[in-house]
Design an enzyme around this catalytic site. Structure first.
Site: not given
Length: 319
Positions: A180-182, A184, A209
């Site tokens: 996952y990241c901020t 996508g 997220i």
């Protein structure tokens, strides 16, 4: 009834072909300025990645124009309400890559990427025992907030992630991988790289997220802390059910979610610290940075040599 705030912050990206990024960037900057938006947008041959802020009317006009451009058909905007602008200026910059991995053989997410999981499916997958959760962000982003049980790669920039994975591959062997990241964008490439490396069960949080925190079903559950964002807000909440502070003050280790940049411009490291400790330690991460002749805190507050010496003496006495 909840009142709507007068401004919005838009977060978006899209992997799509832009033939001439330099020309597009110049035209897009002029367009954004005509709408009086402020923000930071990166443009590359592989697409666009942006965050910008403006009034409800300004952001509506921007989204309408983007949706009417065939190159951005299907683009998704993540929208936050705000009391004012999240940026001071408007920048649109051409780049070789939207996210800097610098692979010899680049990843095209349209050709290879991990499986997309919607928030509810990602939530369920995180609870499974044979799963490993990899945070695809930088260390300072992780330190402010992360999913429970997520692994923190010891990296300061995204391009270091592939090497870190290769050096720690035993963590992933035989596991289902979640990443996952901020918003996508980093996971689109990173999960594709994992698949190309031979990992068979790789999934990514669709929309990142930010989308997870807004999902009405999961409501950000299993997230601790806040989400680091690259604008003047610095941090945004994710978990709507409980707020657990995971950040620790750089100087005392006490719970803290307030980021500042080290006052030595040659260092500029992001550190978590309270307002009290910012003043006490002259906003510097180390003694070397405190005594830097370019210390921005000292200059900003017009501290005399005697005041700096007294601050240093106090720090030394408390060791």
């Amino acid at each position: 009834m909840a009142t709507t705030k007068p401004y919005r912050v838009l977060l978006y990206y899209m992997y799509t072909t832009i033939e001439n990024p330099e020309e597009f960037a110049a035209e897009h900057l002029a367009f954004c300025n005509s709408l009086e938006l402020k923000g930071r947008i990166l443009v590359a041959k592989e697409g666009i990645n942006g965050t910008c802020s403006g009034t409800v009317e300004q952001t509506e006009k921007y989204m309408e124009a983007m949706n009417n451009d065939p190159r951005f058909d299907g683009i998704v905007f993540k929208i936050d309400e705000a009391d004012g602008h999240a940026f001071k200026k408007m920048h649109v910059r051409p780049r070789p890559e939207l996210v800097t991995l610098r692979l010899e053989d680049d990843i095209n997410p349209h050709e290879i990427t991990g499986k997309y999981l919607e928030p509810k499916d990602f939530y369920e997958a995180m609870k499974q025992e044979d799963t490993v959760i990899i945070d695809a962000r930088n260390d300072y982003e992780f330190d402010l907030g992360h999913f429970k049980g997520a692994i923190k790669p010891d990296i300061e920039s995204f391009r270091e992630l592939p090497d870190w994975i290769r050096e720690n591959k035993e963590i992933l062997e035989g596991k289902k991988i979640l990443t996952y990241c901020t918003g996508g964008i980093r996971c689109e490439k990173f999960s594709g790289w994992l698949v190309r490396e031979g990992y068979e069960d790789v999934s990514q949080l669709h929309g990142g997220i930010v989308t997870y925190g807004k999902d009405p079903e999961v409501q950000g559950e299993l997230w601790d802390g806040q989400c680091y964002v690259f604008d003047e807000r610095i941090a945004v909440p994710v978990n709507q059910k409980e707020h657990v502070i995971v950040g620790k003050d750089h100087f005392t280790g006490e719970p803290c979610e307030r980021y500042v940049n080290c006052s030595n411009p040659e260092c500029n490291k992001k550190i978590l610290c309270s307002e009290e400790n910012e003043a006490k330690y002259l906003r510097a991460c180390s003694h070397e940075c405190r005594v830097s002749p370019r210390n921005r805190y000292v200059i900003q507050h017009e501290l005399t040599e005697e005041q700096v010496a007294a601050a240093l003496e106090k720090i030394e006495a408390e060791k």
